[in-house]
Design a protein around this motif. Structure first.
Motif: not given
Length: 202
Positions: A84-105
């Protein structure tokens, strides 16, 4: 799930133990979705109690403050997640790279729905060979798919289809712009086209 106090790992050298932990970590990472103890046992071809103890040890090891991920257990299923303490960094990444927000499944399920809609979850599971509940729920949350009706059979299962948001995300004016399946030669490659579309969106 907690380790039994009186249960101990039978004699095993560190190389074998670390190898199994590495395999467990790889399976959880590659899956992108929760895996049950039995699924892990089947892939590792080891006894369930041994795998359970190793996972519990890994859960404790991941609690180290220097680690950015951890293993959680929900209803008997294990999954790798970010802390949870890394949520801010993850949110920035997902906003920049949409493809990473979807798993292979999720990508596989979305491809099947796009080409086979309207389709039930059971039919999606049969095509993928694994359960798709979590992937479907994620796609609904991202507004890429929706319920479009119910199949008129006993139980009346929900039928799923893509949304206007799906068309917008993949820059399609309508579903007719999806390449013909004849171009792929086999349905196992359905998701490849969507992955390529995601790369183009970055």
């Amino acid at each position: 799930m907690h380790k039994d106090e009186g249960l101990q790992i039978p004699f095993m050298d560190d190389i074998k133990k670390n190898s199994l932990k590495s395999a467990i970590e790889a399976l959880l990472f590659a899956s992108g979705e929760p895996l049950s103890l039995q699924e892990l046992v089947n892939h590792l071809e080891e006894k369930d109690k041994l795998v359970e103890i190793l996972i519990q040890e890994m859960i404790e090891e991941y609690e180290d403050l220097s680690r950015g991920i951890k293993i959680i257990c929900i209803k008997g299923n294990y999954q790798l997640v970010t802390k949870a303490e890394n949520s801010d960094y993850i949110q920035k990444l997902l906003k920049k790279n949409k493809r990473q927000s979807l798993s292979q499944a999720s990508i596989e399920s979305l491809a099947i729905i796009a080409y086979k809609q309207p389709i039930t979850r059971i039919d999606i599971d049969e095509i993928r060979g694994v359960k798709s509940d979590s992937a479907i729920q994620r796609l609904i949350e991202k507004e890429l798919i929706k319920e479009v009706g119910r199949l008129e059979v006993p139980g009346r299962p929900i039928l799923y289809g893509t949304t206007d948001e799906f068309l917008r995300q993949f820059e399609l004016s309508d579903l007719k712009q999806l390449p013909s399946l004849d171009l792929f030669g086999q349905e196992d490659l359905l998701e490849d086209n969507l992955i390529e579309k995601e790369v183009e969106m970055e």
